[in-house]
Design a protein around this motif. Structure first.
Motif, PDB file in Angstrom:
ATOM      1  N   ARG A  95      -0.249  -0.596  -5.444  1.00  0.00           N
ATOM      2  CA  ARG A  95       1.038  -1.046  -4.903  1.00  0.00           C
ATOM      3  C   ARG A  95       1.271  -0.327  -3.590  1.00  0.00           C
ATOM      4  NH1 ARG A  95       3.392   2.298  -9.315  1.00  0.00           N
ATOM      5  NH2 ARG A  95       3.213   0.440 -10.569  1.00  0.00           N
ATOM      6  N   GLU A  96       1.849  -1.035  -2.654  1.00  0.00           N
ATOM      7  CA  GLU A  96       2.184  -0.459  -1.362  1.00  0.00           C
ATOM      8  C   GLU A  96       3.657  -0.075  -1.378  1.00  0.00           C
ATOM      9  OE1 GLU A  96       0.335  -3.400  -1.506  1.00  0.00           O
ATOM     10  OE2 GLU A  96      -1.466  -2.222  -1.170  1.00  0.00           O
ATOM     11  N   CYS A  97       3.976   1.058  -0.792  1.00  0.00           N
ATOM     12  CA  CYS A  97       5.356   1.542  -0.742  1.00  0.00           C
ATOM     13  C   CYS A  97       5.711   1.894   0.694  1.00  0.00           C
ATOM     14  CB  CYS A  97       5.527   2.773  -1.637  1.00  0.00           C
ATOM     15  SG  CYS A  97       5.130   2.458  -3.367  1.00  0.00           S
ATOM     16  N   SER A  98       6.938   1.574   1.086  1.00  0.00           N
ATOM     17  CA  SER A  98       7.382   1.875   2.446  1.00  0.00           C
ATOM     18  C   SER A  98       8.710   2.626   2.406  1.00  0.00           C
ATOM     19  CB  SER A  98       7.520   0.597   3.264  1.00  0.00           C
ATOM     20  OG  SER A  98       8.453  -0.270   2.655  1.00  0.00           O
ATOM     21  N   ASP A  99       8.949   3.383   3.451  1.00  0.00           N
ATOM     22  CA  ASP A  99      10.140   4.214   3.577  1.00  0.00           C
ATOM     23  C   ASP A  99      11.405   3.356   3.530  1.00  0.00           C
ATOM     24  OD1 ASP A  99      12.016   6.137   4.164  1.00  0.00           O
ATOM     25  OD2 ASP A  99      11.231   6.576   6.158  1.00  0.00           O
ATOM     26  N   ALA A 100      12.298   3.686   2.613  1.00  0.00           N
ATOM     27  CA  ALA A 100      13.589   2.994   2.497  1.00  0.00           C
ATOM     28  C   ALA A 100      14.720   3.990   2.736  1.00  0.00           C
ATOM     29  CB  ALA A 100      13.718   2.335   1.120  1.00  0.00           C
TER      30      ALA A 100
ATOM     31  N   CYS B 167       8.737  -0.364  -3.118  1.00  0.00           N
ATOM     32  CA  CYS B 167       7.336  -0.678  -3.409  1.00  0.00           C
ATOM     33  C   CYS B 167       7.126  -2.170  -3.621  1.00  0.00           C
ATOM     34  CB  CYS B 167       6.872   0.110  -4.627  1.00  0.00           C
ATOM     35  SG  CYS B 167       6.961   1.901  -4.372  1.00  0.00           S
ATOM     36  N   SER B 168       5.881  -2.608  -3.430  1.00  0.00           N
ATOM     37  CA  SER B 168       5.539  -4.024  -3.494  1.00  0.00           C
ATOM     38  C   SER B 168       5.741  -4.634  -4.879  1.00  0.00           C
ATOM     39  CB  SER B 168       4.092  -4.241  -3.039  1.00  0.00           C
ATOM     40  OG  SER B 168       3.194  -3.513  -3.859  1.00  0.00           O
ATOM     41  N   ASP B 169       5.911  -3.811  -5.908  1.00  0.00           N
ATOM     42  CA  ASP B 169       6.190  -4.347  -7.246  1.00  0.00           C
ATOM     43  C   ASP B 169       7.685  -4.601  -7.448  1.00  0.00           C
ATOM     44  OD1 ASP B 169       7.186  -1.777  -7.488  1.00  0.00           O
ATOM     45  OD2 ASP B 169       5.977  -1.251  -9.226  1.00  0.00           O
ATOM     46  N   GLY B 170       8.479  -4.392  -6.377  1.00  0.00           N
ATOM     47  CA  GLY B 170       9.922  -4.623  -6.443  1.00  0.00           C
ATOM     48  C   GLY B 170      10.738  -3.396  -6.806  1.00  0.00           C
TER      49      GLY B 170
END
Length: 70
Positions: free
Chosen positions: A25-30, A37-40
């Protein structure tokens, strides 16, 4: 945990990707310490030291850290 240089995100993998038995899964700074993350899911990160990070309640070890950094 694999970082994306200059992009503020990273990829988490579980399993053995060389044997093609893994998930990622890809995760980005929020907004620190939260990542989307790409899994929601949204997860919080905390850094214990240079080698260890806790992400979503799971501890991860930096593979590129030398033994002297532990």
């Amino acid at each position: 945990m694999q970082g994306f240089a200059g992009k503020g995100g990273f990829r988490l993998t579980i399993g053995n990707c060389l044997a093609r038995i893994c998930a990622a899964r890809e995760c980005s700074d929020a907004g620190w310490p939260v990542y989307a993350c790409s899994d929601g899911g949204k997860r919080k990160m905390s850094v214990t030291d240079f080698v260890t990070a806790n992400f979503g309640g799971v501890s991860y070890r930096r593979l590129s850290a030398s033994p002297s950094q532990e």
